[in-house]
Enzyme design. Structure first.
Site, mmCIF file in Angstrom:
data_model
loop_
_atom_site.group_PDB
_atom_site.id
_atom_site.type_symbol
_atom_site.label_atom_id
_atom_site.label_comp_id
_atom_site.label_asym_id
_atom_site.label_seq_id
_atom_site.Cartn_x
_atom_site.Cartn_y
_atom_site.Cartn_z
ATOM 1 N N GLY A 190 0.820 -1.210 0.000
ATOM 2 C CA GLY A 190 0.000 0.000 0.000
ATOM 3 C C GLY A 190 0.853 1.258 0.000
ATOM 4 N N GLY A 225 -0.570 2.967 13.328
ATOM 5 C CA GLY A 225 -1.029 4.216 12.730
ATOM 6 C C GLY A 225 -2.424 4.090 12.156
ATOM 7 C CB THR A 226 -4.711 1.161 12.004
ATOM 8 O OG1 THR A 226 -3.681 0.400 11.366
ATOM 9 C CG2 THR A 226 -6.063 0.814 11.391
ATOM 10 N N GLY A 255 -3.569 8.469 16.450
ATOM 11 C CA GLY A 255 -4.390 8.810 15.297
ATOM 12 C C GLY A 255 -3.594 9.482 14.200
ATOM 13 C CG HIS A 263 -7.757 13.024 5.295
ATOM 14 N ND1 HIS A 263 -8.325 13.583 6.420
ATOM 15 C CD2 HIS A 263 -6.499 12.673 5.644
ATOM 16 C CE1 HIS A 263 -7.457 13.551 7.415
ATOM 17 N NE2 HIS A 263 -6.334 13.007 6.967
ATOM 18 C CE LYS A 277 -8.765 9.660 7.318
ATOM 19 N NZ LYS A 277 -7.916 8.484 7.574
ATOM 20 N N GLY A 297 -8.916 9.959 12.122
ATOM 21 C CA GLY A 297 -8.287 9.684 13.402
ATOM 22 C C GLY A 297 -7.553 10.897 13.936
#
Length: 268
Positions: A13, A100-101, A125, A156, A160, A166
């Site tokens: 990714g 970081g999710t 977040g 964003h 997203k 977050g």
């Protein structure tokens, strides 16, 4: 000092590829594994090639147990389901897990907290150092300006999947902490219609924008009578999140098990 051995999840990714490049360019770090989901079309491919570099000999695999057994840290920008599972595996392996999710529900949060009894978990977040400094400033401003209305605005890219982001929730939580109140009792995540009435006293509002290829734009607005203060951050490149996450992995190595945040990493 030996290099910290790191596994990158979601390796094909955007964030995964960015992390792989950052590890190759940084010091004190080495990539020891690249993880992807079962059935992913890129399984078996070289992670260096996928990241736009020379081949590095680390091929994508869907076997987390083998990778984590030889790692000292796992860096994870994936999905809540995958991150929760990895937290429990990191606890078994006694390694650092950097998360970081975003978008976790209460059940997943509880499972991660339980895993942190046996692993160093750094969860935020947003992994950007600048954003976490912004959160510290938002907390201070909310405490110093108790009568000002607080609004969090974020934008964003069009792909997203969670909203508010977050990071927006991180900033809202910082403002709520400054006010000494729980965020979930004071947030307003949407406004629509003609009969809303006046803005609720003490509420923390969120506004969400999506479009194009925006990496991340966040502002915390403190609106008083006759004046307005805006604290903002613009992310121009995903490498800032990768740099922060890898800094967290190095910071966490050797620490006592526990659930930490980027504010801990930065000493804020």
């Amino acid at each position: 000092m030996s290099e910290l051995k790191i596994v990158v999840t979601g390796a094909s990714g955007r964030m995964g590829r960015t992390l792989i490049r950052e590890i190759a360019q940084g010091s004190g770090l080495t990539l020891c594994g690249a993880l992807e989901m079962e059935g992913h079309p890129n399984l078996g491919l070289d992670s260096g090639t996928l990241a736009g570099m020379q081949p590095n000999g680390i091929k994508l695999t869907a076997d987390p147990l083998t990778l984590l057994a030889q790692a000292q840290a796992v860096v994870d920008f994936t999905t809540p389901m995958v991150s929760t599972m990895l937290a429990e595996l990191a606890a078994q392996a006694r390694i650092v897990h950097v998360i970081g999710t975003t978008g976790f529900d209460e059940k997943s949060e509880a499972r991660i907290k339980a895993a942190a009894r046996h692993a160093v978990i750094v969860k935020s977040g947003n992994m950007s150092m600048g954003v976490n400094l912004l959160a510290a400033l938002a907390e201070r401003a909310a405490k110093s300006l108790p009568d000002y209305d607080v609004e969090v605005l974020e934008m964003h890219h069009r792909n997203k999947v969670d909203a508010p982001s977050g990071t927006a929730l991180l900033l809202g939580a910082a403002a709520a902490k400054g006010r000494g109140v729980p965020l979930d009792k004071h947030w307003v995540k949407a406004r629509d219609g003609h009969n809303l009435g006046p803005r609720a006293e003490g509420s923390i509002g969120f506004a969400t924008l999506r479009g194009g290829s925006v990496v991340g734009e966040h502002s915390v607005i403190f609106a008083g009578t006759g004046e307005r203060i805006t604290l903002s951050h613009s992310a121009e490149d995903r490498s800032i999140f990768a740099h922060g996450a890898l800094t967290a992995a190095k910071w966490g190595h050797g620490k006592k098990p526990g659930l930490y945040a980027m504010t801990d990493v930065l000493g804020l």
